[in-house]
Design a protein around this motif. Structure first.
Motif, PDB file in Angstrom:
ATOM      1  N   ALA A  87       0.834  -1.188   0.000  1.00  0.00           N
ATOM      2  CA  ALA A  87       0.000   0.000   0.000  1.00  0.00           C
ATOM      3  C   ALA A  87       0.877   1.249   0.000  1.00  0.00           C
ATOM      4  CB  ALA A  87      -0.926  -0.010   1.210  1.00  0.00           C
ATOM      5  N   GLY A  88       0.707   2.107  -1.011  1.00  0.00           N
ATOM      6  CA  GLY A  88       1.465   3.338  -1.116  1.00  0.00           C
ATOM      7  C   GLY A  88       2.840   3.183  -1.727  1.00  0.00           C
ATOM      8  N   THR A  89       3.274   1.960  -1.976  1.00  0.00           N
ATOM      9  CA  THR A  89       4.594   1.710  -2.559  1.00  0.00           C
ATOM     10  C   THR A  89       4.450   1.478  -4.058  1.00  0.00           C
ATOM     11  OG1 THR A  89       5.328   0.655  -0.524  1.00  0.00           O
ATOM     12  CG2 THR A  89       6.622   0.203  -2.512  1.00  0.00           C
ATOM     13  N   PRO A  90       5.266   2.118  -4.905  1.00  0.00           N
ATOM     14  CA  PRO A  90       5.220   1.811  -6.337  1.00  0.00           C
ATOM     15  C   PRO A  90       5.482   0.325  -6.571  1.00  0.00           C
ATOM     16  CG  PRO A  90       6.490   3.811  -5.949  1.00  0.00           C
ATOM     17  CD  PRO A  90       6.234   3.197  -4.600  1.00  0.00           C
ATOM     18  N   VAL A  91       4.737  -0.260  -7.473  1.00  0.00           N
ATOM     19  CA  VAL A  91       4.792  -1.701  -7.705  1.00  0.00           C
ATOM     20  C   VAL A  91       5.019  -1.973  -9.184  1.00  0.00           C
ATOM     21  CG1 VAL A  91       3.463  -3.857  -7.625  1.00  0.00           C
ATOM     22  CG2 VAL A  91       3.297  -2.225  -5.739  1.00  0.00           C
ATOM     23  N   ALA A  92       5.825  -3.002  -9.464  1.00  0.00           N
ATOM     24  CA  ALA A  92       5.992  -3.492 -10.831  1.00  0.00           C
ATOM     25  C   ALA A  92       5.344  -4.868 -10.921  1.00  0.00           C
ATOM     26  CB  ALA A  92       7.470  -3.562 -11.195  1.00  0.00           C
TER      27      ALA A  92
END
Length: 456
Positions: free
Chosen positions: A57-62
């Motif tokens: 949550a709130g973290t950029p994800v690939a």
């Protein structure tokens, strides 16, 4: 960006919403036991206790997808990475990439799709008789709705439309607000709390307070009441039901003036409107009045289909729920069993005819929530029912993604995997174009950039 799109993107963290919920949901006429249930529910809400766990949550994800099936694209794409930031799809990259600052999520053995959308559910319904006998207050029904909504989310449905609840008050409206405020994890909800009906019509019950006495002015007032309470759209029971003894689905219970008044007032207030209608009479009346979609339509003929095409009216199917009820018809006499079987067969013919003719169609699988295990299995069986009756696998997926998003007026926000859209993503262990039933085995769910489930 439209006001509706801004609302969809907004997610306030303030607990003032919970306090407002408590004040509105505690009507003075509730019994002491019901008020105690409301107090318990409100206390849980104000504590901010969620019942699902999110990751990244709130973290950029690939999201590194082995394949991507997107209705916005002509064919199944190979290895693709979806870069997610601030709840939206920032970029779509070919191949498996892992930029610095992005948390990689390996879905290399999966096919990624847009989050699924169903436009038909009754979240407060449970076929668990023991549970139903103990949970009868508005607060308790809302707790059941929370359980059912989270079950559908785990099954891949990130956006859900509700189509009338067995609740005199507005518990599912409050549940939507609680989810939007971040108090609970759950799907994005669009709510028709009640199904407005005529005296003597389908679901006419003093316990539900949803009966329109008579006249177009009363019809408009009922729409305003639902809107004031926070409903997103209007549901109208124009005809009788097809599964209830003594009801005739060919009878239209409202006058043309009343039917038009519902639509005019709903659209004036910025609400979508739809109708429960099984036969030609109800479907044609609603389509000519400008209703946005017809729910069911299990008995319509080419006559209604041509009117719906001319007016651009959507058809929202729910085939598998009818099949389930017919197969589980315990305690019914032979005549009722034959009626149910006729409805199942007619429903299949309608889907085949409407699809071939080019009616605009969207997804409305209605899981009836018999128990936890069956909920997960039933939630997506509508896909296979559609394919059995001539709908292509690709179009079945489109019905539950971009088509349903278009019905909601949110096709620029959800419904496909494109840069700038909300990061609603599901993943399945296989190719739905070869085996549509893999949609019954969703193992990864992301809603608005938050990972709700990852079983890979």
């Amino acid at each position: 960006m439209t006001n509706k799109a801004q609302t969809v993107r907004a997610r306030s963290k303030s607990r003032v919403c919970a306090q407002r919920w408590f004040r509105q949901a505690w009507p003075p006429e509730e019994s002491n036991m019901q008020r105690s249930m409301l107090l318990l529910f409100a206390a849980v809400m104000m504590l901010g206790v969620g019942t699902m766990t999110t990751a990244h949550a709130g973290t950029p994800v690939a999201l590194q997808c082995g394949n991507v099936l997107d209705p916005a694209q002509a064919s199944l794409q190979g290895e693709v990475t979806l870069l997610i930031r601030n709840g939206s799809i920032e970029r779509v990259e070919r191949g498996k990439v892992s930029p610095e600052g992005y948390a990689p999520v390996d879905l290399g053995r999966a096919t990624c799709l847009p989050g699924l959308i169903t436009l038909y559910s009754h979240l407060t319904v449970t076929r668990d008789r023991e549970l139903a006998s103990h949970f009868t207050s508005s607060a308790a029904k809302t707790l059941i709705a929370l359980r059912n909504a989270q079950t559908l989310l785990r099954a891949g449905f990130t956006t859900i439309g509700t189509a009338g609840e067995d609740d005199r008050y507005y518990g599912v409206v409050d549940l939507r607000n609680a989810i939007n405020a971040g108090l609970f994890e759950g799907p994005r909800l669009f709510v028709a709390q009640h199904g407005l009906t005529a005296t003597g019509g389908h679901r006419d019950s003093p316990e539900l307070d949803q009966t329109v006495k008579s006249g177009p002015d009363t019809a408009r007032e009922m729409v305003r009441r639902e809107r004031k309470a926070g409903a997103d759209w209007t549901k109208v029971f124009i005809t009788g039901g097809a599964l209830r003894a003594g009801e005739n689905p060919d009878i239209v219970y409202f006058t043309d003036q009343e039917i038009h008044a519902f639509a005019e007032e709903s659209h004036r207030l910025g609400m979508r409107i739809f109708t429960h209608a099984h036969s030609d009479a109800g479907a044609i009346a609603a389509s000519n009045a400008g209703y946005d979609f017809i729910l069911h339509g299990a008995l319509i003929t080419d006559k209604a289909i041509s009117v719906m095409i001319k007016n651009g009216t959507w058809l929202v199917t729910n085939m598998y729920a009818t099949e389930f009820v017919a197969a589980d018809a315990k305690g019914l006499d032979d005549a009722r069993r034959r009626e149910l079987q006729h409805l199942v067969e007619s429903n299949g013919r309608v889907v085949e005819s409407a699809y071939r003719a080019g009616v605009k169609m969207a997804f409305g699988g209605d899981p009836i929530f018999p128990d936890e295990k069956a909920q997960r299995e039933l939630a997506s069986k509508e896909f296979a029912a559609l394919v059995r009756h001539g709908v292509s696998e690709r179009d079945a997926v489109a019905m539950a993604t971009i088509n349903a998003a278009t019905v909601l007026g949110l096709e620029r926000e959800i419904g496909s995997l494109e840069a700038g859209k909300l990061a609603d993503v599901v993943a399945v262990p296989g190719d739905p174009l070869k085996d549509i039933t893999v949609l019954e085995r969703v193992k990864f769910v992301m809603k608005g950039g938050d990972i709700m489930r990852n079983a890979f």
